[in-house]
Design a protein around this motif. Structure first.
Motif, short mmCIF file in Angstrom:
data_model
loop_
_atom_site.label_atom_id
_atom_site.label_comp_id
_atom_site.label_asym_id
_atom_site.label_seq_id
_atom_site.Cartn_x
_atom_site.Cartn_y
_atom_site.Cartn_z
N PHE A 1 0.84 -1.20 0.00
CA PHE A 1 0.00 0.00 0.00
C PHE A 1 0.87 1.25 0.00
O PHE A 1 0.61 2.20 -0.74
N GLU A 2 1.90 1.24 0.81
CA GLU A 2 2.80 2.38 0.88
C GLU A 2 3.51 2.59 -0.46
O GLU A 2 3.64 3.71 -0.95
N GLU A 3 3.96 1.49 -1.06
CA GLU A 3 4.71 1.58 -2.31
C GLU A 3 3.83 1.96 -3.50
O GLU A 3 4.21 2.82 -4.32
N LYS A 4 2.67 1.31 -3.62
CA LYS A 4 1.86 1.44 -4.83
C LYS A 4 0.82 2.55 -4.75
O LYS A 4 0.38 3.07 -5.79
N ILE A 5 0.38 2.92 -3.55
CA ILE A 5 -0.72 3.88 -3.43
C ILE A 5 -0.31 5.12 -2.63
O ILE A 5 -0.29 6.24 -3.16
N ALA A 6 0.03 4.93 -1.37
CA ALA A 6 0.30 6.08 -0.51
C ALA A 6 1.48 6.90 -1.01
O ALA A 6 1.41 8.13 -1.06
N GLY A 7 2.57 6.22 -1.36
CA GLY A 7 3.77 6.92 -1.80
C GLY A 7 3.52 7.80 -3.02
O GLY A 7 3.83 9.01 -2.99
N TYR B 1 0.55 14.86 -4.18
CA TYR B 1 -0.33 15.71 -3.38
C TYR B 1 0.06 15.62 -1.90
O TYR B 1 -0.59 14.90 -1.12
N PRO B 2 1.09 16.32 -1.49
CA PRO B 2 1.57 16.23 -0.10
C PRO B 2 0.55 16.71 0.93
O PRO B 2 0.70 16.41 2.12
N GLN B 3 -0.47 17.42 0.49
CA GLN B 3 -1.48 17.90 1.44
C GLN B 3 -2.45 16.79 1.87
O GLN B 3 -3.24 16.98 2.79
N TYR B 4 -2.37 15.64 1.19
CA TYR B 4 -3.28 14.54 1.52
C TYR B 4 -2.62 13.54 2.45
O TYR B 4 -1.47 13.14 2.24
N THR B 5 -3.37 13.10 3.45
CA THR B 5 -2.95 12.02 4.32
C THR B 5 -3.77 10.79 3.96
O THR B 5 -4.99 10.88 3.83
N LEU B 6 -3.11 9.66 3.77
CA LEU B 6 -3.82 8.44 3.40
C LEU B 6 -3.91 7.50 4.59
O LEU B 6 -2.89 7.16 5.20
N LYS B 7 -5.11 7.10 4.92
CA LYS B 7 -5.35 6.15 6.00
C LYS B 7 -5.63 4.79 5.39
O LYS B 7 -6.50 4.65 4.53
N TYR B 8 -4.90 3.79 5.84
CA TYR B 8 -4.99 2.44 5.27
C TYR B 8 -5.86 1.55 6.14
O TYR B 8 -5.60 1.37 7.33
N ILE B 9 -6.91 0.98 5.54
CA ILE B 9 -7.77 0.00 6.21
C ILE B 9 -7.41 -1.37 5.64
O ILE B 9 -7.69 -1.65 4.47
N PRO B 10 -6.75 -2.23 6.41
CA PRO B 10 -6.23 -3.48 5.85
C PRO B 10 -7.30 -4.51 5.55
O PRO B 10 -8.41 -4.46 6.12
N PRO B 11 -7.00 -5.45 4.65
CA PRO B 11 -7.92 -6.55 4.37
C PRO B 11 -8.27 -7.30 5.64
O PRO B 11 -7.45 -7.44 6.55
N GLY B 12 -9.50 -7.79 5.72
CA GLY B 12 -9.94 -8.52 6.90
C GLY B 12 -10.60 -7.64 7.95
O GLY B 12 -11.20 -8.15 8.90
N THR B 13 -10.50 -6.33 7.77
CA THR B 13 -11.16 -5.42 8.70
C THR B 13 -12.67 -5.57 8.59
O THR B 13 -13.21 -5.76 7.50
N ASP B 14 -13.35 -5.49 9.73
CA ASP B 14 -14.81 -5.55 9.73
C ASP B 14 -15.32 -4.23 9.16
O ASP B 14 -15.50 -3.24 9.88
N LEU B 15 -15.54 -4.22 7.86
CA LEU B 15 -15.91 -2.98 7.18
C LEU B 15 -17.28 -2.47 7.63
O LEU B 15 -17.48 -1.26 7.77
N THR B 16 -18.20 -3.40 7.87
CA THR B 16 -19.54 -2.97 8.30
C THR B 16 -19.46 -2.29 9.67
O THR B 16 -20.10 -1.27 9.91
N GLY B 17 -18.67 -2.87 10.59
CA GLY B 17 -18.50 -2.25 11.90
C GLY B 17 -17.81 -0.90 11.80
O GLY B 17 -18.15 0.03 12.54
N LEU B 18 -16.85 -0.82 10.91
CA LEU B 18 -16.11 0.43 10.71
C LEU B 18 -17.07 1.53 10.26
O LEU B 18 -17.02 2.67 10.75
N ILE B 19 -17.96 1.19 9.35
CA ILE B 19 -18.89 2.17 8.81
C ILE B 19 -19.90 2.60 9.85
O ILE B 19 -20.20 3.80 10.01
N THR B 20 -20.43 1.63 10.60
CA THR B 20 -21.41 1.99 11.62
C THR B 20 -20.80 2.84 12.72
O THR B 20 -21.51 3.59 13.39
N SER B 21 -19.48 2.76 12.89
CA SER B 21 -18.81 3.60 13.89
C SER B 21 -18.48 4.99 13.33
O SER B 21 -17.98 5.84 14.06
N GLY B 22 -18.76 5.19 12.03
CA GLY B 22 -18.61 6.52 11.47
C GLY B 22 -17.47 6.71 10.50
O GLY B 22 -17.27 7.81 9.99
#
Length: 449
Positions: A69-75, A81-102
Motif C-alpha cells: 500500500f505504501e509503495e503502490k498507493i500512498a507513496g 499531493y503532499p497535502q493529503y494524508t492516506l489512511k490504510y484500512i487493511p484486508p480482513g477489517t470488519d468494514l460494516t463495523g467500521l462504517i457503523t462507527s462513522g
C-alpha cells in the motif's frame, strides 16, 4: 471470488445480514450524496483541492499488504499531493463495523467479485459520471472492455470506479514435458481444438510416470467464460445454466480434456480447479494448465521450467479471451470525493502505471507504449512470453444482480466434479446447478426478511 453463503451457520449469517443493513443505514446517513441515495452530489461548489484531507483507502485482497500500500498507493499520492494524508484500512477489517462507527472509506480497491459484498451490499456505490465530466477525464485511455465491464456490473450504464489492473487467464506450460516428448511448444492464437490435440499427444506414461496433457482452474474458466455468459439473470435473479445453450458448450469443451485417457491420473476430486494448479506446480507431470496470470506468483513456479501463451479461443470467437476481471478503484460519495478522484487519477496516470506494469501488475491502459513494459522489472517474468497477456481481446463481463452474495461459479464447479467423476452428465449438472443456485437465492431472501 464472491464469498459463498455459509449455509451451515444460519445464525451467523443472519447476524452478518443485520450488520450489513446497519452499515447500509449508516452510509445513507453519512453519505446522502451516494448514487443510490435520494439526492445527487452537489459539485457546483469547487472543492479546495489544496487544503489538507485524510483519504481512507480500503482493500479487500490480502495481496495488498501495508508495505505494498505504501509503495503502490500512498507513496505516489503523497509525492503528487503532499497535502493529503492516506489512511490504510487493511484486508480482513470488519468494514460494516467500521462504517457503523462513522468511518466510511473514500476509495475501495476491489475486484469485481469483491465489489458485490464490499461496495454494493453496503450501498457505498457512487456514480462518477459527473466527476468525470467536470474533470474532463478521458475514459478512452483504458481498455474498452474494462470500461464496458464496469458499466455492465454497475447497471444502467453508470460507472462506479476506474480500472487499475487486469488478471487475465493464460495458458501456462511446462517446457520440460514438451521437451521430453519432442512436442513443439504451444503458441499465441491457438484454438481449443489445437490445445486439445496437444493435450492428447502429451497424455502418456513414460518410465513409470503418468504425464497429463492439460489441466484447468475450471471454476475461473466458467466464471470468466469467453461467451460472457452469466449464471444468474441480472434483473430477475433467475438461474440460467440449463436454459443457455452455450453453457453446455463450455462444459463439454472442458470435459473433453479430462476424457483423454490418462489425463485424470492423480486428479484430486472435489476441487474447483485450484488443486489442478497445485498439481501443475508440485507434481510437474502436467504439460499445460489454463489459469490466471497472477498464478506465476505462487511458490513453485520459480522451480519450474515454464512459459505461457494466450488462452485458447473458440473458432467462432477469434482472439476473444476470457473476461478481464479488473481490479478497480471505487470512489464513494463521501466528503472528499473530489480529492479521492484526483488521487485515483494520479494512480492511473501513465507515470504510475508504467512503474506498476514493469513490476508485474498488468495495466488497464490501452497505450501500447505502457503495455509493452509489462514485467520488465519482474525477475519471475524475465525471458517469458509476456506478449501472451494482451494477445486476445477481453470478453466483457455480464451484468450481475447486486442483491445476492451467492457465488454461482463455485456452485457450478462443484457440480461439474460430478461430471468428472462419471456420476452425472452435463445436462443433469446444468439442471442441478440451477436448482442449487435458486435454493441459495431463496435462502438469502428468507434471511433478509
Amino acid at each position: 471470488m464472491v464469498n459463498r453463503i455459509k449455509r451451515k451457520h444460519g445464525k451467523r449469517k443472519d447476524k452478518d445480514l443485520v450488520k450489513l443493513l446497519l452499515a447500509a443505514a449508516a452510509v445513507a446517513a453519512l453519505i446522502p450524496a451516494c448514487s443510490n441515495a435520494p439526492g445527487k452530489a452537489d459539485l457546483s461548489k469547487a472543492a479546495d483541492l489544496s487544503a489538507p484531507a485524510e483519504l481512507v483507502f480500503y482493500a479487500a485482497s490480502s495481496s495488498m499488504t501495508p508495505e505494498l500500500f505504501e509503495e503502490k498507493i500512498a507513496g505516489p499520492v503523497r509525492t503528487k499531493y503532499p497535502q493529503y494524508t492516506l489512511k490504510y484500512i487493511p484486508p480482513g477489517t470488519d468494514l460494516t463495523g467500521l462504517i457503523t462507527s462513522g468511518t466510511v472509506p473514500d476509495v475501495l480497491w476491489l475486484s469485481l467479485s469483491e465489489m458485490r459484498k464490499h461496495l454494493l451490499q453496503l450501498r457505498l456505490q457512487y456514480d462518477l459520471t459527473e466527476l468525470i465530466t467536470k474533470n474532463k477525464y478521458d475514459l478512452n485511455r483504458f481498455d474498452p472492455a474494462a470500461v464496458q465491464t464496469i458499466r455492465n456490473v454497475s447497471g444502467d450504464g453508470k460507472i462506479f470506479g476506474l480500472p487499475d489492473s487486469f488478471n487475465p487467464m493464460v495458458l501456462f506450460y511446462n517446457k520440460d514435458v514438451f521437451d521430453r516428448f519432442g512436442v513443439p511448444y504451444p503458441t499465441n492464437g491457438m484454438t481449443w481444438d489445437g490445445a486439445y490435440e496437444l493435450a492428447r499427444k502429451l497424455t502418456r506414461s513414460d518410465s513409470g510416470v503418468s504425464y497429463r496433457g492439460m489441466g484447468m482452474f475450471y471454476r475461473l474458466v466458467f466464471n470468466g467464460n469467453q461467451f460472457s455468459l452469466p449464471l444468474i439473470d441480472a434483473s430477475t435473479a433467475k438461474p440460467l445454466a440449463s436454459s443457455t445453450p452455450n453453457w453446455k458448450r463450455l462444459l463439454d469443451n472442458t470435459k473433453r480434456f479430462y476424457e483423454i485417457e490418462g489425463n485424470m491420473a492423480g486428479f484430486k476430486t472435489g476441487s474447483d480447479g485450484n488443486s489442478e494448479l497445485n498439481s501443475f506446480l508440485t507434481d510437474r507431470n502436467m504439460a499445460m494448465i489454463v489459469s490466471p496470470l497472477s498464478s506465476y506468483n505462487r511458490e513453485g513456479f520459480q522451480k519450474l521450467n515454464w512459459d505461457m501463451v494466450a488462452a485458447p479461443t473458440f473458432p467462432e470467437l477469434p482472439k476473444v479471451g476470457f473476461q478481464s476481471e479488473p481490479r478497480v478503484y471505487f470512489i464513494t460519495g463521501g466528503k472528499y470525493k473530489e480529492q479521492a478522484f484526483q488521487a485515483v487519477a494520479h494512480l492511473l496516470s501513465d507515470e504510475v502505471q508504467i512503474k506498476n506494469n514493469k513490476d508485474g501488475q498488468l495495466t488497464s491502459l490501452k497505450n501500447e507504449e505502457v503495455r509493452k513494459t509489462f514485467g520488465q522489472q519482474t525477475p519471475a517474468l524475465s525471458g517469458k512470453n509476456t506478449s501472451a497477456v494482451y494477445y486476445n481481446q477481453f470478453a466483457p463481463t455480464p451484468a450481475f444482480n447486486p442483491n445476492y452474495s451467492t457465488d454461482p461459479a463455485t456452485i457450478l464447479a462443484k457440480e461439474f466434479n460430478e461430471v468428472l467423476a462419471g456420476k452425472q452428465d452435463v445436462n443433469s449438472v446444468l439442471r442441478s446447478t440451477d436448482e442449487k443456485i435458486a435454493k441459495a437465492i431463496e435462502e438469502e431472501k428468507a434471511a433478509a426478511k
